[in-house]
Write a protein that holds these residues in place. Structure first.
Motif, PDB file in Angstrom:
ATOM      1  N   LEU A   1       0.807  -1.218   0.000  1.00 30.41           N
ATOM      2  CA  LEU A   1       0.000   0.000   0.000  1.00 30.41           C
ATOM      3  C   LEU A   1       0.848   1.279   0.000  1.00 30.41           C
ATOM      4  O   LEU A   1       0.555   2.204  -0.759  1.00 30.41           O
ATOM      5  CB  LEU A   1      -0.959  -0.017   1.190  1.00 30.41           C
ATOM      6  N   PRO A   2       1.900   1.355   0.841  1.00 27.02           N
ATOM      7  CA  PRO A   2       2.677   2.606   0.848  1.00 27.02           C
ATOM      8  C   PRO A   2       3.188   2.977  -0.543  1.00 27.02           C
ATOM      9  O   PRO A   2       3.131   4.142  -0.937  1.00 27.02           O
ATOM     10  CB  PRO A   2       3.840   2.280   1.798  1.00 27.02           C
ATOM     11  N   GLU A   3       3.648   1.985  -1.297  1.00 30.13           N
ATOM     12  CA  GLU A   3       4.155   2.257  -2.643  1.00 30.13           C
ATOM     13  C   GLU A   3       3.034   2.776  -3.547  1.00 30.13           C
ATOM     14  O   GLU A   3       3.217   3.731  -4.299  1.00 30.13           O
ATOM     15  CB  GLU A   3       4.744   0.968  -3.211  1.00 30.13           C
ATOM     16  N   MET A   4       1.864   2.153  -3.468  1.00 30.43           N
ATOM     17  CA  MET A   4       0.717   2.606  -4.267  1.00 30.43           C
ATOM     18  C   MET A   4       0.345   4.036  -3.908  1.00 30.43           C
ATOM     19  O   MET A   4       0.069   4.861  -4.769  1.00 30.43           O
ATOM     20  CB  MET A   4      -0.495   1.696  -4.025  1.00 30.43           C
ATOM     21  N   VAL A   5       0.316   4.317  -2.604  1.00 29.16           N
ATOM     22  CA  VAL A   5      -0.060   5.656  -2.151  1.00 29.16           C
ATOM     23  C   VAL A   5       0.913   6.697  -2.704  1.00 29.16           C
ATOM     24  O   VAL A   5       0.501   7.747  -3.200  1.00 29.16           O
ATOM     25  CB  VAL A   5      -0.099   5.713  -0.605  1.00 29.16           C
ATOM     26  N   GLU A   6       2.201   6.393  -2.634  1.00 25.35           N
ATOM     27  CA  GLU A   6       3.195   7.358  -3.131  1.00 25.35           C
ATOM     28  C   GLU A   6       2.997   7.627  -4.619  1.00 25.35           C
ATOM     29  O   GLU A   6       3.026   8.768  -5.063  1.00 25.35           O
ATOM     30  CB  GLU A   6       4.626   6.864  -2.870  1.00 25.35           C
ATOM     31  N   LYS A   7       2.786   6.561  -5.373  1.00 29.22           N
ATOM     32  CA  LYS A   7       2.578   6.714  -6.823  1.00 29.22           C
ATOM     33  C   LYS A   7       1.367   7.590  -7.110  1.00 29.22           C
ATOM     34  O   LYS A   7       1.391   8.487  -7.945  1.00 29.22           O
ATOM     35  CB  LYS A   7       2.353   5.344  -7.482  1.00 29.22           C
ATOM     36  N   ILE A   8       0.278   7.296  -6.415  1.00 28.24           N
ATOM     37  CA  ILE A   8      -0.960   8.044  -6.655  1.00 28.24           C
ATOM     38  C   ILE A   8      -0.798   9.488  -6.195  1.00 28.24           C
ATOM     39  O   ILE A   8      -1.230  10.428  -6.869  1.00 28.24           O
ATOM     40  CB  ILE A   8      -2.142   7.346  -5.946  1.00 28.24           C
ATOM     41  N   ASP A   9      -0.144   9.668  -5.057  1.00 29.57           N
ATOM     42  CA  ASP A   9       0.077  11.021  -4.538  1.00 29.57           C
ATOM     43  C   ASP A   9       0.865  11.852  -5.547  1.00 29.57           C
ATOM     44  O   ASP A   9       0.504  12.987  -5.868  1.00 29.57           O
ATOM     45  CB  ASP A   9       0.840  10.933  -3.203  1.00 29.57           C
ATOM     46  N   GLN A  10       1.939  11.267  -6.072  1.00 32.96           N
ATOM     47  CA  GLN A  10       2.761  12.016  -7.026  1.00 32.96           C
ATOM     48  C   GLN A  10       2.010  12.294  -8.327  1.00 32.96           C
ATOM     49  O   GLN A  10       2.081  13.388  -8.876  1.00 32.96           O
ATOM     50  CB  GLN A  10       4.064  11.269  -7.300  1.00 32.96           C
TER      51      GLN A  10
END
Lengths: 352, 352
Positions: free
Chosen positions: B275-284
């Motif tokens: 999840l953290p990786e997905m969140v970072e991608k979406i955030d960026q």
């Protein structure tokens, strides 16, 4: 600020509510079945300053693993249980210090009675935790189908009533929402209705970029009004990161006495030195200090020491030459390239 | 929450106080004499979402440079003046939209009169800005030699009285301290005493690691009580960084309607995806979106869509397969490695 008077009890060795300090919680995100990995994360959390840890207990294997986890954990362990009262009983037998369970969701009176009986015997407090994503349909319907502050409160009070009817009062309550105004409002309401300790958190706050500010605003506003006995900063990522933020929130309100409070000016057109670089160096060099100390790093030798006179020690840069000061009094003039070094030396002397 | 009713006026094109939105300020830290460099920073601040900019005016050359700066600035410019009333007059002639000056510190009635006369002619509001490092000695002495909330208020009210006696009322007030509880208390007191708009800030809040939380707690607490008309987050570093934090503070309280609110769960022992990786991608990928949208990124396909039903759109991961949902309703089931991509596509469709 005056703190809300809450009832107090022990969670393991940690005093909750009453005059006890506000304590910092987090939750592991390892697979609980993997006791070694879970314990490694608990140890890292404890090292960072976490005081209470919650672990999810989704099944029997996780409950089994709790035996080892509880035996070796340096922190009180709270079992997070959904729906299955057997898991609550198993967790208590495995040695947890607290339960997070909503008694209205475990399937009827006899099951609740069994859980409460064991919790009483073992002096295990219960946290009722509602959040805006799980308000029951009949309560949602009362408020146009959407979660509201009052809906959160009603939802929590249903569970509270079940425990009170069984004469159980070692209760902590959380009313989390990802909507900060809703969360603030809900806690403000329930704070006046009951005297149980309150656990504060903004749920699903996002990653650090989003979640730090949301958590600081939500948790900080309530603490600044005297509300809150334990807190959790929820961030997507390594839970260890949450602890530093939780400490900063508490420290900013004078509720956490350990470690460095770093004061530094935002610089302006008058600043002649590379203040951001100095601040970073000092921040990194002092991050592990445990004793309470207020350090100021100011851009301007003329106003800096006076403006930061409440700091225990500080530096102020000028044009080539800077000063080191204690409580507003200049104790040394130092060439700019020796400023940081001299300050760090002086800090070390002060602490030893 | 009910907002404190404050008087309103214009600062350049920006409405301050009254029913105007809370606006975001920052301050340049370039050398004001260097108009090109200062304008470059103002443009970067404006691009990031800053609405009002303050520049220091320490000398005549800086006041001269204001002519070019004011002519080309996309934002209303406030001149920060200390002690020298000539600089205030020059700054107003150079075209600034606001002054930050403490009239009690500029050397007597005739000088104050000259400044107020010109400010009235040009409809330029004045911010009185006191901070805990510059409370006058006689006020400090009343409170055991230390700055206090009441000392800050008294200090500000002296300057207010000088302006009121000259029938000048386009006043904004700030009462900054690096001590958050003191700052909160001071603003709470003055909010009840006068109806002037209030500019909120925690001064010398430190670098990002310290200052974001301190600013969020101090500014956020007051905003959550309905107090505050303009805000500044002070961080040691690039002032552009301050703007994102200011937006997050406002957004967390529903006071900023543009851009992405990202909701994501902290993950737990049940989470099967990164999840953290997905969140970072979406955030960026969504950081530049200007339209208001609430995006949820949840670990668990069973509870996620329901828990995040207030989100406009979201994803929830499972074990291999995840879901995309809108307002709690699942609209697609997607293999895990396509989840982020599908969500971003759907967001783009929603926005166009």
């Amino acid at each position: 600020m005056e703190r809300r008077k809450s009832r107090s009890f022990l969670l393991g060795s940690v005093g909750i509510g009453g005059d006890n300090p506000v304590s910092i919680q987090s939750m592991t995100n390892t697979d609980t079945k993997d006791a070694a990995k879970t314990l490694a994360q608990i140890n890292a959390l404890a090292e960072a300053g976490c005081e209470i840890v919650r672990v999810t207990v989704p099944d029997h294997e996780a409950a089994e693993a709790l035996k080892e986890i509880c035996a070796k954990s340096p922190l009180p362990v709270v079992a997070d249980i959904h729906f299955d009262y057997h898991l609550a009983l198993e967790a208590m037998d495995a040695g947890v210090n607290g339960l997070r369970i909503n008694p209205g969701n475990i399937g009827g009176t006899s099951k609740v009675k069994a859980v409460v009986k064991k919790a009483k015997e073992k002096q295990i407090p219960i946290r009722i935790g509602v959040n805006s994503g799980s308000v029951p349909k009949d309560i949602l319907a009362k408020y146009d189908g959407h979660p509201t502050a009052m809906g959160l409160v009603e939802s929590a009070m249903r569970h509270v009533k079940i425990l009170e009817d069984l004469d159980f009062h070692d209760i902590k309550i959380s009313l989390k929402s990802s909507d900060v105004p809703m969360m603030i409002e809900a806690y403000r309401i329930i704070a006046k209705m009951v005297d149980y300790p309150l656990h504060l958190g903004v749920t699903e706050a996002g990653n650090a970029r989003h979640g730090i500010v949301k958590s600081a605003v939500g948790i900080g506003t309530l603490l600044a009004e005297g509300i809150g006995d334990t807190i959790r900063v929820s961030l997507t990522g390594d839970p260890v990161e949450e602890i530093g933020v939780a400490k900063q929130i508490l420290r900013s309100l004078g509720l956490y006495q350990k470690g460095v409070e770093l004061i530094s000016c935002p610089t302006c057109g008058r600043t002649k030195i590379n203040l951001p670089e100095m601040v970073e160096k000092i921040d990194q060099a002092t991050a592990k200090i445990d004793k309470p100390i207020k350090i100021a790093v100011m851009g301007c030798a003329v106003n800096g020491p006076g403006e930061a006179r409440e700091a225990d020690i500080g530096l102020a840069g000028g044009d080539g030459l800077g000063v080191i000061f204690k409580k507003g009094e200049i104790i040394a003039k130092v060439p700019e390239d020796k400023l940081v070094e001299t300050l760090l030396d002086e800090i070390e002397k002060m602490l030893n």
